[in-house]
Design an enzyme around this catalytic site. Structure first.
Site, PDB file in Angstrom:
ATOM      1  N   GLU A 129      63.384-101.333  34.050  1.00 17.68           N
ATOM      2  CA  GLU A 129      64.596-101.121  34.853  1.00 17.68           C
ATOM      3  C   GLU A 129      65.741-101.950  34.270  1.00 17.68           C
ATOM      4  O   GLU A 129      65.489-102.931  33.561  1.00 17.68           O
ATOM      5  CB  GLU A 129      64.333-101.551  36.298  1.00 17.68           C
ATOM      6  CG  GLU A 129      63.249-100.713  36.958  1.00 17.68           C
ATOM      7  CD  GLU A 129      63.167-100.963  38.455  1.00 17.68           C
ATOM      8  OE1 GLU A 129      63.855-101.886  38.963  1.00 17.68           O
ATOM      9  OE2 GLU A 129      62.416-100.217  39.105  1.00 17.68           O
ATOM     10  N   PRO A 130      66.966-101.590  34.607  1.00 20.27           N
ATOM     11  CA  PRO A 130      68.081-102.395  34.099  1.00 20.27           C
ATOM     12  C   PRO A 130      67.949-103.876  34.452  1.00 20.27           C
ATOM     13  O   PRO A 130      68.301-104.741  33.672  1.00 20.27           O
ATOM     14  CB  PRO A 130      69.304-101.780  34.787  1.00 20.27           C
ATOM     15  CG  PRO A 130      68.901-100.374  35.083  1.00 20.27           C
ATOM     16  CD  PRO A 130      67.420-100.415  35.355  1.00 20.27           C
ATOM     17  N   GLU A 244      49.313 -98.809  25.712  1.00 19.53           N
ATOM     18  CA  GLU A 244      50.718 -99.198  25.485  1.00 19.53           C
ATOM     19  C   GLU A 244      50.811-100.175  24.315  1.00 19.53           C
ATOM     20  O   GLU A 244      51.637-100.043  23.422  1.00 19.53           O
ATOM     21  CB  GLU A 244      51.239 -99.860  26.774  1.00 19.53           C
ATOM     22  CG  GLU A 244      52.599-100.484  26.653  1.00 19.53           C
ATOM     23  CD  GLU A 244      53.686 -99.678  27.351  1.00 19.53           C
ATOM     24  OE1 GLU A 244      53.381 -98.574  27.847  1.00 19.53           O
ATOM     25  OE2 GLU A 244      54.823-100.141  27.383  1.00 19.53           O
ATOM     26  N   ARG A 270      60.588-102.749 -11.895  1.00 24.21           N
ATOM     27  CA  ARG A 270      61.864-103.453 -12.036  1.00 24.21           C
ATOM     28  C   ARG A 270      61.722-104.670 -12.952  1.00 24.21           C
ATOM     29  O   ARG A 270      60.762-105.441 -12.815  1.00 24.21           O
ATOM     30  CB  ARG A 270      62.336-103.897 -10.646  1.00 24.21           C
ATOM     31  CG  ARG A 270      63.563-104.750 -10.626  1.00 24.21           C
ATOM     32  CD  ARG A 270      64.812-103.937 -10.783  1.00 24.21           C
ATOM     33  NE  ARG A 270      66.004-104.751 -10.603  1.00 24.21           N
ATOM     34  CZ  ARG A 270      67.232-104.316 -10.829  1.00 24.21           C
ATOM     35  NH1 ARG A 270      67.440-103.080 -11.251  1.00 24.21           N
ATOM     36  NH2 ARG A 270      68.257-105.114 -10.636  1.00 24.21           N
ATOM     37  N   GLY A 344      65.465-106.883  -3.611  1.00 25.06           N
ATOM     38  CA  GLY A 344      66.829-107.331  -3.849  1.00 25.06           C
ATOM     39  C   GLY A 344      67.833-106.420  -3.149  1.00 25.06           C
ATOM     40  O   GLY A 344      67.525-105.824  -2.108  1.00 25.06           O
ATOM     41  N   GLY A 345      69.001-106.278  -3.724  1.00 28.15           N
ATOM     42  CA  GLY A 345      70.104-105.553  -3.082  1.00 28.15           C
ATOM     43  C   GLY A 345      69.779-104.105  -2.747  1.00 28.15           C
ATOM     44  O   GLY A 345      70.171-103.608  -1.681  1.00 28.15           O
ATOM     45  N   GLU A 372      56.722-112.633  23.661  1.00 29.82           N
ATOM     46  CA  GLU A 372      56.619-113.798  24.553  1.00 29.82           C
ATOM     47  C   GLU A 372      55.689-113.447  25.731  1.00 29.82           C
ATOM     48  O   GLU A 372      54.879-114.273  26.168  1.00 29.82           O
ATOM     49  CB  GLU A 372      57.998-114.223  25.085  1.00 29.82           C
ATOM     50  CG  GLU A 372      58.909-114.865  24.060  1.00 29.82           C
ATOM     51  CD  GLU A 372      59.541-113.853  23.108  1.00 29.82           C
ATOM     52  OE1 GLU A 372      59.699-112.682  23.488  1.00 29.82           O
ATOM     53  OE2 GLU A 372      59.874-114.236  21.969  1.00 29.82           O
TER      54      GLU A 372
HETATM   55  C1  LIG Z   1      64.501 -98.662  21.968  1.00 25.60           C
HETATM   56  C2  LIG Z   1      63.690 -99.075  23.150  1.00 25.60           C
HETATM   57  C3  LIG Z   1      62.730 -98.220  23.641  1.00 25.60           C
HETATM   58  C4  LIG Z   1      62.000 -98.564  24.765  1.00 25.60           C
HETATM   59  N1  LIG Z   1      61.118 -97.668  25.312  1.00 25.60           N
HETATM   60  C5  LIG Z   1      60.647 -97.870  26.569  1.00 25.60           C
HETATM   61  C6  LIG Z   1      59.963 -96.826  27.278  1.00 25.60           C
HETATM   62  O1  LIG Z   1      59.752 -95.732  26.752  1.00 25.60           O
HETATM   63  N2  LIG Z   1      59.581 -97.065  28.544  1.00 25.60           N
HETATM   64  C7  LIG Z   1      59.806 -98.245  29.176  1.00 25.60           C
HETATM   65  O2  LIG Z   1      59.448 -98.359  30.332  1.00 25.60           O
HETATM   66  N3  LIG Z   1      60.461 -99.261  28.530  1.00 25.60           N
HETATM   67  C8  LIG Z   1      60.887 -99.091  27.249  1.00 25.60           C
HETATM   68  N4  LIG Z   1      61.565-100.098  26.591  1.00 25.60           N
HETATM   69  C9  LIG Z   1      61.821-101.339  27.288  1.00 25.60           C
HETATM   70  C10 LIG Z   1      61.107-102.550  26.692  1.00 25.60           C
HETATM   71  O3  LIG Z   1      59.721-102.489  26.944  1.00 25.60           O
HETATM   72  C11 LIG Z   1      61.774-103.783  27.318  1.00 25.60           C
HETATM   73  O4  LIG Z   1      63.052-103.902  26.717  1.00 25.60           O
HETATM   74  C12 LIG Z   1      60.974-105.058  27.150  1.00 25.60           C
HETATM   75  O5  LIG Z   1      59.781-105.010  27.897  1.00 25.60           O
HETATM   76  C13 LIG Z   1      61.766-106.292  27.573  1.00 25.60           C
HETATM   77  O6  LIG Z   1      62.407-106.107  28.784  1.00 25.60           O
HETATM   78  P1  LIG Z   1      63.973-106.438  28.919  1.00 25.60           P
HETATM   79  O7  LIG Z   1      64.674-105.754  27.796  1.00 25.60           O
HETATM   80  O8  LIG Z   1      64.412-106.113  30.283  1.00 25.60           O
HETATM   81  O9  LIG Z   1      64.058-107.983  28.644  1.00 25.60           O
HETATM   82  P2  LIG Z   1      63.851-109.140  29.725  1.00 25.60           P
HETATM   83  O10 LIG Z   1      62.660-108.855  30.536  1.00 25.60           O
HETATM   84  O11 LIG Z   1      65.144-109.383  30.414  1.00 25.60           O
HETATM   85  O12 LIG Z   1      63.553-110.379  28.763  1.00 25.60           O
HETATM   86  C14 LIG Z   1      64.600-111.039  28.057  1.00 25.60           C
HETATM   87  C15 LIG Z   1      63.989-112.183  27.234  1.00 25.60           C
HETATM   88  O13 LIG Z   1      63.356-113.122  28.112  1.00 25.60           O
HETATM   89  C16 LIG Z   1      62.013-113.325  27.703  1.00 25.60           C
HETATM   90  N5  LIG Z   1      61.148-113.523  28.855  1.00 25.60           N
HETATM   91  C17 LIG Z   1      61.154-112.860  30.033  1.00 25.60           C
HETATM   92  N6  LIG Z   1      60.201-113.324  30.841  1.00 25.60           N
HETATM   93  C18 LIG Z   1      59.559-114.307  30.167  1.00 25.60           C
HETATM   94  C19 LIG Z   1      58.471-115.176  30.448  1.00 25.60           C
HETATM   95  N7  LIG Z   1      57.825-115.123  31.616  1.00 25.60           N
HETATM   96  N8  LIG Z   1      58.081-116.067  29.507  1.00 25.60           N
HETATM   97  C20 LIG Z   1      58.730-116.141  28.319  1.00 25.60           C
HETATM   98  N9  LIG Z   1      59.759-115.343  27.982  1.00 25.60           N
HETATM   99  C21 LIG Z   1      60.173-114.441  28.895  1.00 25.60           C
HETATM  100  C22 LIG Z   1      61.633-112.034  26.967  1.00 25.60           C
HETATM  101  O14 LIG Z   1      60.536-112.243  26.077  1.00 25.60           O
HETATM  102  C23 LIG Z   1      62.926-111.726  26.253  1.00 25.60           C
HETATM  103  O15 LIG Z   1      62.985-112.479  25.073  1.00 25.60           O
HETATM  104  C24 LIG Z   1      62.238 -99.813  25.400  1.00 25.60           C
HETATM  105  C25 LIG Z   1      63.183-100.691  24.862  1.00 25.60           C
HETATM  106  C26 LIG Z   1      63.915-100.335  23.766  1.00 25.60           C
HETATM  107  C27 LIG Z   1      64.963-101.281  23.262  1.00 25.60           C
END
Ligand SMILES: Cc1cc2nc3c(=O)[nH]c(=O)nc-3n(C[C@H](O)[C@H](O)[C@H](O)COP(=O)(O)OP(=O)(O)OC[C@H]3O[C@@H](n4cnc5c(N)ncnc54)[C@H](O)[C@@H]3O)c2cc1C
Length: 412
Positions: A129-130, A244, A270, A344-345, A372
């Site tokens: 989720e966002p 997953e 190369r 390289g480049g 993490e």
């Molecule tokens: C191109 C792309 C495709 C994706 N495809 C899918 C999909 O098909 N379906 C789906 O459901 N999701 C999908 N994702 C989502 C992806 O799984 C999440 O982005 C990921 O799980 C991290 O969640 P977040 O981006 O909300 O980061 P956050 O959860 O906000 O984490 C931000 C940072 O905080 C760290 N963090 C958070 N909690 C902890 C903790 N307890 N201990 C240590 N560090 C922590 C994280 O490691 C990270 O570095 C996709 C993402 C991308 C970019």
């Protein structure tokens, strides 16, 4: 040759997947996806289904091949050379299929698993989720029961296949009062009117897979589309995290292997300072390091596959799966990065695909649970094992000269 430890059937399957990757996936598809001229490669998914390569672990009755993880990881490595986007689209039927196969009713398997494996329906996994992906149980999408249906509202983001998928596996809160791990349910949601997809992201890599943001606005989901028990998402989630993360782990091997081979061949041709660059220690040690890492990652992934095949799901399996995902994806990143350095480049240009593989590899340490979060699971499960089970091993702590000096082992 690691073939020495594979069965004839495994080698045949690996070769089948290798032939598919070589012959059935045109380079234009990769280029057009990377250029975002294609948002969802439906034909690719259908071709995989036609070859009966989707959902290999699921029973033949539903269109799988009744194989196991030891087989699937071999195919995933081959598909992985195509990069993260196509590997992910290959993996989604395995991930969502796991929920349907383990928790689905015969009717759900007939209605959804069968057509997915036959390439007649495409799937996406809507978990993140966002407000955050790592804290899965903080999900805020809501599904409220109204008679024989749930009314679904909320948002998901970063969903591969948001554009293009017919079905979405969605986790949503179905109990507003209960603690989170007892408040979320898993639903199969068909694409319908209340479901809006926005393609809002410019992605660094892993393009062309239809990644987008989804809005659910009063989407009516029949109660019969509940997977497993109401408020029982914890079990479904724990089971689905095996495919997953294993799909990311095994796919990363192929991506890394492809980059390493390109760089190794380049280094053999190369020249600099009048000799092949592979003759410089600074170059050939990188090749040796990459190869060793890659073999170690493959060994970890394959052993984990065999453990899952024997044990199913457990805390120990969760640890091994997380270790595999973390180690294989970090290996892929290191290997592709070194491949670029060796070249390289020119490695930084689109004359070679290493730059695309590098962009893809970066994501693998973030998605399907960040590395993490993998660390969090690994140490958590390890402590449960360490502190929860008496050991039959030697008490090494007692082997110090002053092990018995009272008053020196102070912990607080
Ligand atoms: C191109 C792309 C495709 C994706 N495809 C899918 C999909 O098909 N379906 C789906 O459901 N999701 C999908 N994702 C989502 C992806 O799984 C999440 O982005 C990921 O799980 C991290 O969640 P977040 O981006 O909300 O980061 P956050 O959860 O906000 O984490 C931000 C940072 O905080 C760290 N963090 C958070 N909690 C902890 C903790 N307890 N201990 C240590 N560090 C922590 C994280 O490691 C990270 O570095 C996709 C993402 C991308 C970019």
């Amino acid at each position: 040759m690691y073939e020495a430890v594979l069965t004839a059937g495994q080698i045949a399957l690996r070769d089948e997947a290798r032939a598919f990757v070589r012959d059935e996936v045109p380079r234009e598809l990769l280029l057009d996806m990377d250029a975002e001229k294609i948002y969802y490669p439906l034909q690719y998914v259908q071709k995989l289904a036609h070859q009966n390569l989707l959902g290999l672990r699921f029973p033949k009755e539903w269109g799988g091949r009744g194989l196991d993880w030891s087989h699937e990881v071999l195919v995933l490595e081959e598909i992985g050379v195509l990069g993260a986007s196509l590997a992910c689209l290959y993996s989604l039927p395995s991930i969502i299929g796991e929920a349907l196969n383990v928790f689905g009713t015969p009717q759900q398997k007939e209605k959804y698993l069968k057509p997915v494996l036959a390439g007649k329906m495409t799937v996406a996994e809507a978990l993140t989720e966002p407000r955050g992906g790592s804290d899965f149980f903080g999900a805020t999408a809501r599904a409220v029961r109204e008679g024989d249906a749930f009314i679904l509202n909320g948002q998901k983001r970063f969903i591969v296949g948001a554009q293009g998928a017919d079905l979405f596996l969605v986790y949503a809160r179905t109990d507003a009062e209960a603690p989170s791990h007892k408040a979320i349910s898993t639903l199969i949601v068909e694409r319908s009117d209340g479901l809006e997809v926005q393609h809002v992201y410019g992605l660094m890599g892993t393009r062309g897979g239809g990644t987008g943001r989804i809005y659910f606005r009063d989407v009516r989901v029949p109660a019969e589309n509940l997977i497993g028990k109401e408020n029982g998402a914890l079990d479904v989630f724990n089971q689905m995290m095996i495919p997953e993360r294993m799909t990311s782990a095994a796919g990363a091997l192929g991506l890394a292997r492809a980059a390493l081979e390109i760089a190794a061949r380049y280094a053999d041709r190369r020249k600099a300072f009048g000799q092949k660059i592979r003759e410089f220690e600074g170059v050939n040690f990188k090749i040796a390091e990459s190869l060793t890492r890659l073999d170690a990652a493959r060994a970890l992934v394959h052993e984990t596959a065999r453990i899952i095949d024997k044990v199913g799901n457990s805390g120990y399996v969760r640890r091994r799966v997380s270790e595999s995902k973390k180690f294989a994806t970090e290996t892929a990143w290191a290997v592709v990065n070194d491949a670029m350095q060796i070249m390289g480049g020119i490695g930084y240009t689109n004359v070679y695909p290493v730059e695309r593989l590098l962009r893809d590899a970066r994501l693998m340490m973030i998605w399907t649970g960040t590395n993490e979060i993998m660390n969090m699971v690994i140490q958590h499960e390890y402590y449960k094992e360490l502190l929860g089970t008496p050991t039959s091993a030697r008490d090494v702590e007692a082997d110090a000269a002053n092990a018995e000096v009272d008053g020196e082992k102070v912990y607080e």
